[in-house]
Design a protein around this motif. Sequence first.
Motif, PDB file in Angstrom:
ATOM      1  N   GLY A   6       0.805  -1.211   0.000  1.00  0.00           N
ATOM      2  CA  GLY A   6       0.000   0.000   0.000  1.00  0.00           C
ATOM      3  C   GLY A   6       0.841   1.265   0.000  1.00  0.00           C
ATOM      4  N   ASP A   7       0.464   2.198   0.880  1.00  0.00           N
ATOM      5  CA  ASP A   7       1.197   3.461   0.993  1.00  0.00           C
ATOM      6  C   ASP A   7       2.575   3.282   1.615  1.00  0.00           C
ATOM      7  OD1 ASP A   7      -0.951   4.820  -0.092  1.00  0.00           O
ATOM      8  OD2 ASP A   7      -1.809   5.328   1.869  1.00  0.00           O
ATOM      9  N   PHE A   8       2.875   2.083   2.092  1.00  0.00           N
ATOM     10  CA  PHE A   8       4.166   1.805   2.726  1.00  0.00           C
ATOM     11  C   PHE A   8       4.896   0.718   1.923  1.00  0.00           C
ATOM     12  CE2 PHE A   8       1.486   3.700   5.889  1.00  0.00           C
ATOM     13  CZ  PHE A   8       2.323   4.606   6.520  1.00  0.00           C
ATOM     14  N   THR A   9       5.107   1.024   0.654  1.00  0.00           N
ATOM     15  CA  THR A   9       5.831   0.144  -0.252  1.00  0.00           C
ATOM     16  C   THR A   9       7.176   0.793  -0.570  1.00  0.00           C
ATOM     17  OG1 THR A   9       3.759  -0.644  -1.214  1.00  0.00           O
ATOM     18  CG2 THR A   9       5.774  -1.053  -2.460  1.00  0.00           C
ATOM     19  N   TYR A  10       8.236  -0.007  -0.506  1.00  0.00           N
ATOM     20  CA  TYR A  10       9.596   0.530  -0.626  1.00  0.00           C
ATOM     21  C   TYR A  10      10.435  -0.331  -1.556  1.00  0.00           C
ATOM     22  CZ  TYR A  10       8.176   3.088   3.533  1.00  0.00           C
ATOM     23  OH  TYR A  10       7.504   3.888   4.408  1.00  0.00           O
ATOM     24  N   ASP A  11      11.421   0.306  -2.149  1.00  0.00           N
ATOM     25  CA  ASP A  11      12.417  -0.389  -2.955  1.00  0.00           C
ATOM     26  C   ASP A  11      13.758  -0.373  -2.230  1.00  0.00           C
ATOM     27  OD1 ASP A  11      10.791  -1.036  -5.162  1.00  0.00           O
ATOM     28  OD2 ASP A  11      10.996   0.999  -5.940  1.00  0.00           O
ATOM     29  N   TYR A  12      14.402  -1.531  -2.203  1.00  0.00           N
ATOM     30  CA  TYR A  12      15.713  -1.649  -1.576  1.00  0.00           C
ATOM     31  C   TYR A  12      16.779  -1.013  -2.467  1.00  0.00           C
ATOM     32  CZ  TYR A  12      19.650  -3.753   0.909  1.00  0.00           C
ATOM     33  OH  TYR A  12      20.788  -3.953   1.637  1.00  0.00           O
ATOM     34  N   VAL A  13      17.683  -0.232  -1.853  1.00  0.00           N
ATOM     35  CA  VAL A  13      18.767   0.402  -2.595  1.00  0.00           C
ATOM     36  C   VAL A  13      19.993  -0.499  -2.489  1.00  0.00           C
ATOM     37  CG1 VAL A  13      20.133   2.484  -2.947  1.00  0.00           C
ATOM     38  CG2 VAL A  13      17.792   2.653  -2.034  1.00  0.00           C
ATOM     39  N   ASP A  14      20.151  -1.362  -3.455  1.00  0.00           N
ATOM     40  CA  ASP A  14      21.251  -2.322  -3.436  1.00  0.00           C
ATOM     41  C   ASP A  14      22.577  -1.595  -3.644  1.00  0.00           C
ATOM     42  OD1 ASP A  14      22.368  -4.856  -3.277  1.00  0.00           O
ATOM     43  OD2 ASP A  14      22.269  -5.163  -5.436  1.00  0.00           O
ATOM     44  N   GLY A  15      23.580  -1.934  -2.831  1.00  0.00           N
ATOM     45  CA  GLY A  15      24.901  -1.328  -2.965  1.00  0.00           C
ATOM     46  C   GLY A  15      24.969   0.116  -2.518  1.00  0.00           C
ATOM     47  N   TRP A  16      24.016   0.529  -1.685  1.00  0.00           N
ATOM     48  CA  TRP A  16      23.980   1.932  -1.246  1.00  0.00           C
ATOM     49  C   TRP A  16      25.221   2.321  -0.437  1.00  0.00           C
ATOM     50  CZ3 TRP A  16      23.672   3.796   3.853  1.00  0.00           C
ATOM     51  CH2 TRP A  16      23.518   5.183   3.953  1.00  0.00           C
ATOM     52  N   LEU A  17      25.615   1.496   0.521  1.00  0.00           N
ATOM     53  CA  LEU A  17      26.733   1.823   1.393  1.00  0.00           C
ATOM     54  C   LEU A  17      28.047   1.702   0.633  1.00  0.00           C
ATOM     55  CD1 LEU A  17      27.732   2.503   4.262  1.00  0.00           C
ATOM     56  CD2 LEU A  17      27.765   0.040   4.727  1.00  0.00           C
ATOM     57  N   LYS A  18      28.851   2.767   0.666  1.00  0.00           N
ATOM     58  CA  LYS A  18      30.117   2.806  -0.076  1.00  0.00           C
ATOM     59  C   LYS A  18      31.239   3.141   0.898  1.00  0.00           C
ATOM     60  CE  LYS A  18      27.552   4.553  -4.064  1.00  0.00           C
ATOM     61  NZ  LYS A  18      26.267   4.653  -3.322  1.00  0.00           N
ATOM     62  N   LEU A  19      31.850   2.104   1.461  1.00  0.00           N
ATOM     63  CA  LEU A  19      32.923   2.297   2.433  1.00  0.00           C
ATOM     64  C   LEU A  19      34.280   2.309   1.732  1.00  0.00           C
ATOM     65  CD1 LEU A  19      31.792  -0.082   5.329  1.00  0.00           C
ATOM     66  CD2 LEU A  19      31.505   2.403   5.174  1.00  0.00           C
ATOM     67  N   PRO A  20      35.224   3.105   2.240  1.00  0.00           N
ATOM     68  CA  PRO A  20      36.583   3.060   1.690  1.00  0.00           C
ATOM     69  C   PRO A  20      37.213   1.692   1.916  1.00  0.00           C
ATOM     70  CG  PRO A  20      36.244   5.011   3.069  1.00  0.00           C
ATOM     71  CD  PRO A  20      35.063   4.114   3.291  1.00  0.00           C
ATOM     72  N   PRO A  21      38.206   1.324   1.131  1.00  0.00           N
ATOM     73  CA  PRO A  21      38.889   0.034   1.323  1.00  0.00           C
ATOM     74  C   PRO A  21      39.429  -0.103   2.744  1.00  0.00           C
ATOM     75  CG  PRO A  21      39.552   1.039  -0.753  1.00  0.00           C
ATOM     76  CD  PRO A  21      38.739   2.071  -0.029  1.00  0.00           C
ATOM     77  N   GLY A  22      39.217  -1.286   3.331  1.00  0.00           N
ATOM     78  CA  GLY A  22      39.712  -1.558   4.669  1.00  0.00           C
ATOM     79  C   GLY A  22      38.886  -0.967   5.788  1.00  0.00           C
ATOM     80  N   TRP A  23      37.793  -0.337   5.476  1.00  0.00           N
ATOM     81  CA  TRP A  23      36.956   0.339   6.463  1.00  0.00           C
ATOM     82  C   TRP A  23      35.804  -0.587   6.858  1.00  0.00           C
ATOM     83  CZ3 TRP A  23      37.207   6.067   6.934  1.00  0.00           C
ATOM     84  CH2 TRP A  23      36.288   6.596   7.847  1.00  0.00           C
ATOM     85  N   SER A  24      35.576  -0.730   8.166  1.00  0.00           N
ATOM     86  CA  SER A  24      34.465  -1.538   8.660  1.00  0.00           C
ATOM     87  C   SER A  24      33.674  -0.751   9.691  1.00  0.00           C
ATOM     88  CB  SER A  24      34.965  -2.840   9.284  1.00  0.00           C
ATOM     89  OG  SER A  24      33.889  -3.542   9.896  1.00  0.00           O
TER      90      SER A  24
END
Length: 284
Positions: A6-24
């Motif tokens: 319904g009014d609460f339908t969402y799409d997942y943003v795949d690959g949204w998080l972009k961390l620098p190499p070696g960063w956790s």
Amino acid sequence: MRVGSGDFTYDYVDGWLKLPPGWSLGWIGSIATDRLGRVFCFNRGTHPMTVLGREGEVIGHWGDAELCYAHGVFLDRHERLWLTDQLAHVVWIYGTDGTLHGRLGYPYVTSESAGLFNQPTNTFVTDDGSIYVSDGYGDTKCHRFDAAGRHELTWGEPGTGPGQFALPHGIWVTQDDRVLVADRENDRVQVFDRDGAYLTEWGDIPLPSDFYVDEERGAVFVTELNRGVAVFDLDGKVITRWAQERQPPDRIGGPHGIWVDDQGAIYVGEVGADSYLHKWVPAR
């Protein structure tokens, strides 16, 4: 991936998080967003307050030496961050630029040794400045403080009855002065008035961990640990639910903290595995 209904339908943003190499980010306690769209991720990695842009890129970090064990985040109307630091037994009050403005509690002193808290979980600040803290792991209580940080009220004890808790894990005060408490191990949300008097409860909610309440839409967003996200109306009726996808499917983890930004996007941080910060956007 599309979720909700319904009014609460969402799409997942795949690959949204972009961390620098070696960063956790480690396990993520919770998140909040400000008016500029910045995402403040309170985490258990090497940079406990990591600041992200709306597109998931790292734009800053602070608190490496001061913050101990990330649990809850709340952003108040003055854009101050209230960071509930579980193992330091305090709530830190920071500006969004990383300036420390104050604290509640005594660092590394528990309520058993004249401190205020014993492994607190989350904080909420009302528009009039009242401060509510769920104090869940070492104690089974909730507290209220005035705008100056003076203690006013404590309620709760171990148990399963009204006003009793088995890990009060999240707390939120609605505009009609109801205090919602995620009574996690009792699989319910308890509802109190602002003086801690029991009003009612919403049952059959598996391991509720954290809230975000959107008053304009009449929606309460709840993370259900090891399950997913649920959306309720303001009276506790289920609007929609969806399960958290796991990669790999057999890993241990679960939705822990939740926030909704000014564009209606939902952010969820997980515990149980490192650097799982998810974003869903309203479906178009």
